[in-house]
Write a protein that holds these residues in place. Structure first.
Motif: not given
Lengths: 335, 320
Positions: A14-15, A18-19, A22-23, A311
């Motif tokens: 999930p991290t 999410f990243i 965002v990008i 990331a």
């Protein structure tokens, strides 16, 4: 231990999602137009076709999904094909750079070893230097060594890499002429002489990058050792008649490492940031330099992929630190 | 019996801030940091009134040939035939602009960016930290958000965002104003996480204390409880992270300017000046070294200040 590792691995998914969101959203707001370079004589409807060929013009969520598929499904297939000579990815569309019109990952794969090599060496060098300094300054608190260490690490922490880099170039390349100021990535190590050349060109970028981490780590190492040195179990260990070396290096050190590992993990994003600057100063053609170049050229797929690669690297190193944490402190494993 | 008649204390009780000041004063590094920082800030903001040269002034015609590329006056000590000019103590750049005036002007921008970005990140961090610590329902989501932000590749994202939003903001607030707002916002949004974590921890501990229960029992609202009872008690960690925030903000701004993603070229900041000097490093090392020294000295003094503040504000260390 295995379940702990697997749980951490699943938690990082999930991290990463999410990243990537965002990008993607950040770039979605980009005013840049990949058709800006196309001559004005090209009619608008042709331009529209070209835009569609680049994958623009579709709704946002579809493009996000397509990018995810390309990145997480097609690119691994390409990697498998490359390694085993299979043909899973034949005919699939890959992420294409607007700048070079070639697959983004091919370029990234070319550039990534340089960055990892410099960053990795810097981190290892920094840890190797910082740990003994921290341990000894804590063991001899307020000695001249401790005072000097405090001052040097404060200075090292305050000098930004783009200044220390320039400074060492002025001193060691321009004035003394010991090391080259430009990192030559085409250099191949074949024998002893070429290994020496490689060592000479690596020493400045690595040391500049290592300086900041060393400063930070040695402070944390010292503070954490100080917390542990006055604990009861240390007195017990001494009372049992264990040697001073065993007490400090086995009992205290292992317990002091727990917070330090966290700091090592938390420092990873900043070291990749530092790597971007160091690569720019020493002209290392790693992914940091590639990122700067593609931002300037408005090459959105490349920027998107590279930011995401950063990331992934950060999340990966955090994962390694988490696992180390579990090895050092058994209490963490069973929460 | 005579002693008892003199029962009123003759001296005023020592206040908390007096104790803090006494402890702070005994920390040599912190005093050094405070004085150096004060000198730098004063020099940068008052200096232009004493040093009247316009940092943007470009000499024309023959003056341009005469005034460009002068070296600092101290170079004459070891290079007797160096081109020096007493009207320009730190020399001029390749366009004939005075380096000292540009350093002072660049310092104003760098320090202003550092202070404003620190305030923004402090506000965000305190807000998130207080909300997460005080309201149990918000704790989970907000802390996950903090963890996610900590895993973001911050410098790449700042670089990308600074390029994408530059033109829209410049159109509204003007070239320099737009970039200022952009950089301050970017640094603020990407550096609040540490403050939030510290503040949350402290709020969680404070919430269980008796005085909070007492305040609640007389009907204090949540807002009042936070502003009157919580915030004054978590002031010290906030102050410490404020000083450290200035240091990170100045470094990030300089890094952005150094990479060419900061202020426009004719608008000098310390990082920009450093970057401009790199191309002619061999002939004119002073053009990079002076801005670099200024950045490092400012950050160093701010860090020492933070170190001293941490010791002075911690009651367990104070008085030792």
């Amino acid at each position: 231990m295995l379940t702990f590792t697997i749980r951490r691995l699943i938690l990082s998914v999930p991290t990463l999602l999410f990243i990537s969101l965002v990008i993607f959203l950040l770039l979605e707001l980009a005013p840049g137009d990949p058709m800006a370079q196309v001559p004005l004589t090209v009619p608008p409807e042709v331009k529209e076709k070209m835009r569609e060929a680049l994958g623009l013009g579709e709704p946002m969520h579809i493009r996000f999904w397509k990018w995810l598929v390309q990145f997480f499904w097609i690119e691994p297939q390409v990697l498998i094909d490359y390694m085993f000579g299979t043909t899973f990815s034949e005919g699939d569309l890959r992420v294409i750079s607007w700048q070079t019109r070639s697959p983004v990952m091919d370029i990234v794969i070319q550039r990534i070893p340089q960055t990892l090599w410099v960053v990795g060496t810097a981190y290892v060098v920094a840890i190797i230097i910082a740990m003994p300094i921290g341990i000894y300054s804590a063991y001899r608190q307020y000695s001249w060594f401790d005072q000097a260490g405090t001052f040097v690490s404060m200075v090292g922490f305050s000098i930004p890499p783009f200044f220390s880099g320039v400074l060492v170039i002025v001193i060691f390349s321009v004035q003394l002429g010991w090391f080259p100021s430009i990192y030559d990535t085409t250099h191949e190590v074949t024998d002893w002489a070429s290994f020496k050349v490689q060592l000479q060109q690596m020493i400045m970028p690595v040391m500049v990058l290592a300086l900041q981490i060393t400063a930070q780590l040695s402070r944390f190492m010292r503070a954490s050792m100080l917390d542990n040195l006055n604990q009861d179990y240390v007195r017990t260990a001494r009372a049992k008649g264990l040697g001073e070396r065993t007490v400090v290096l086995t009992h205290v050190l292992r317990n002091s490492m727990i917070p330090v590992v966290t700091v090592i993990a938390l420092g990873v994003p900043s070291i990749f940031g530092g790597a971007i600057i160091t690569e720019q100063v020493f002209k290392v053609n790693g992914i940091g330099q590639l990122l700067i170049g593609s931002i300037e050229a408005n090459d959105l797929p490349m920027v998107q992929t590279l930011t995401f690669v950063f990331a992934v690297l950060i999340v990966m190193f955090n994962l390694i630190a988490d696992v180390l944490y579990g090895i050092l402190d058994p209490r963490i494993r069973y929460d | 019996m005579t002693d008892l008649s003199n029962s009123e204390p003759q001296t005023a009780p020592r206040s908390q801030w007096r104790d803090v000041w006494i402890q702070f004063r005994s920390h040599h590094g912190a005093m050094f940091g405070a004085i150096v920082l004060l000198l730098i800030v004063l020099g940068v903001y008052v200096g232009p009134w004493i040093w009247h040269v316009d940092p943007q002034f470009l000499p024309q015609g023959r003056d341009f040939i005469n005034l460009r590329d002068t070296r600092p006056i101290y170079v004459a000590l070891w290079e007797p035939d160096a081109k020096v000019n007493w009207a320009h103590p730190l020399g001029t750049d390749n366009l004939g602009r005075d380096t000292l005036a540009r350093l002072l002007f660049g310092g104003q921008v760098s320090i202003a960016v550092g202070l404003t970005a620190m305030l923004l990140s402090l506000f965000l961090g305190t807000l998130v930290g207080v909300l997460a610590g005080y309201f149990r329902k918000a704790d989970g989501p907000l802390m996950r958000l903090t963890d996610l932000f900590l895993a973001l590749p911050l410098l790449p994202l700042i670089l990308v965002a600074s390029l994408l939003f530059r033109d829209p903001l410049a159109a509204v607030f003007g070239a320099e104003g737009g970039v200022f707002i952009l950089i301050v916002a970017l640094i603020g949004i990407t550096s609040w996480m540490q403050t939030a974590r510290i503040v949350r921890g402290d709020v969680l501990a404070l919430k269980e204390r008796e005085f909070v229960l007492a305040a609640r029992s007389i009907g204090t609202t949540n807002t009042k409880l936070i502003t009157r009872h919580m915030l004054p008690n978590i002031l010290s960690p906030i102050l410490v992270s404020a000083t450290l925030g200035i240091a990170t903000a100045i470094i990030t701004e300089s890094a952005l300017s150094f990479l060419g993603f900061g202020f426009p070229p004719d608008f000098p900041t310390w990082g920009r000046l450093l970057n401009d000097g790199v191309d002619r490093l061999v002939s004119y090392p002073e053009r990079s070294i002076w801005p670099g020294i200024m950045i490092s000295l400012t950050v160093l003094s701010v860090n020492y200040l933070g170190d001293g503040l941490r010791d002075a504000l911690d009651p367990r260390i104070r008085g030792r």
